[in-house]
Design a protein around this motif. Structure first.
Motif, short mmCIF file in Angstrom:
data_model
loop_
_atom_site.label_atom_id
_atom_site.label_comp_id
_atom_site.label_asym_id
_atom_site.label_seq_id
_atom_site.Cartn_x
_atom_site.Cartn_y
_atom_site.Cartn_z
N MET A 1 89.40 -26.36 -39.53
CA MET A 1 90.38 -27.39 -39.77
C MET A 1 90.41 -28.35 -38.57
O MET A 1 90.36 -27.93 -37.43
CB MET A 1 91.76 -26.73 -39.94
CG MET A 1 92.86 -27.74 -40.03
SD MET A 1 94.47 -27.04 -40.37
CE MET A 1 94.96 -26.44 -38.80
N THR A 2 90.49 -29.63 -38.84
CA THR A 2 90.60 -30.65 -37.81
C THR A 2 91.93 -31.35 -37.96
O THR A 2 92.36 -31.68 -39.06
CB THR A 2 89.45 -31.68 -37.95
OG1 THR A 2 88.20 -31.00 -37.82
CG2 THR A 2 89.53 -32.74 -36.88
N THR A 3 92.58 -31.59 -36.83
CA THR A 3 93.87 -32.29 -36.83
C THR A 3 93.75 -33.58 -36.02
O THR A 3 92.70 -33.85 -35.43
CB THR A 3 94.96 -31.41 -36.18
OG1 THR A 3 94.66 -31.26 -34.78
CG2 THR A 3 95.06 -30.05 -36.85
N ALA A 4 94.82 -34.32 -35.96
CA ALA A 4 94.83 -35.54 -35.15
C ALA A 4 94.61 -35.20 -33.67
O ALA A 4 94.08 -36.02 -32.93
CB ALA A 4 96.16 -36.27 -35.33
N THR B 1 92.64 -32.59 -32.53
CA THR B 1 91.28 -32.10 -32.29
C THR B 1 90.19 -32.93 -32.97
O THR B 1 89.01 -32.59 -32.85
CB THR B 1 91.16 -30.64 -32.75
OG1 THR B 1 91.45 -30.56 -34.15
CG2 THR B 1 92.08 -29.73 -31.95
N ALA B 2 90.55 -34.02 -33.63
CA ALA B 2 89.55 -34.86 -34.29
C ALA B 2 88.53 -35.37 -33.28
O ALA B 2 87.35 -35.49 -33.59
CB ALA B 2 90.22 -36.02 -35.02
N VAL B 3 88.98 -35.67 -32.10
CA VAL B 3 88.07 -35.97 -30.99
C VAL B 3 88.10 -34.73 -30.11
O VAL B 3 89.16 -34.33 -29.61
CB VAL B 3 88.54 -37.21 -30.19
CG1 VAL B 3 87.66 -37.42 -28.97
CG2 VAL B 3 88.54 -38.45 -31.08
N ALA B 4 86.97 -34.11 -29.98
CA ALA B 4 86.89 -32.85 -29.23
C ALA B 4 87.30 -33.05 -27.77
O ALA B 4 87.05 -34.11 -27.18
CB ALA B 4 85.47 -32.30 -29.29
#
Length: 133
Positions: free
Chosen positions: A1-4, A6-9
């Motif tokens: 799952m990606t969130t706002a 972690t969308a950019v690592a």
């Protein structure tokens, strides 16, 4: 799952370390300024770069009033060239401290920004003094 979040690592630990260590070359915080000034080991000049009128209404004890627009070589003539200046303004919503830091850096003067400004100072529970020195 990606969130706002972690969308950019996140950066690698090595890059993060470099970034955060470098940030401390440019800034300090209200707690550290208060601690140094309270212990009588002050090795910097604290500049309130807001207007003289705002300074008189309330400023950090021991700060010198020097509005950022008046930071020129002539107003600094009494300070040795290696004097470290710490600048602050109203708080995070104000860019006056950044403007003051730019002017000092352009004049070849060592400078740090006190993050938080007056807002941060009060948030830490520290008091202001009024009047003009």
């Amino acid at each position: 799952m990606t969130t706002a979040v972690t969308a950019v690592a996140p950066a690698s630990s090595e890059r993060a370390l470099k970034h955060f260590e470098t940030a401390l070359e440019f800034e300090t915080d209200c707690w550290d300024v208060h601690d140094v000034m309270s212990n009588g080991k002050q090795d910097f000049v604290l500049l309130d770069v807001r207007s003289h009128a705002l300074y008189e209404k309330g400023h950090v004890p021991g700060a010198v009033s020097l509005p950022h627009g008046k930071i020129i070589e002539g107003t600094l003539r009494d300070y040795p060239s290696d004097t470290v200046f710490v600048v602050y303004c109203a708080g995070p919503h104000c860019n006056g401290a950044h403007r003051g830091a730019i002017r000092l850096a352009r004049l070849g003067r060592p400078v740090k920004l006190m993050i938080g400004g007056i807002t941060g100072w009060l948030d830490e529970g520290f008091t202001l003094e009024t009047g003009r020195k």
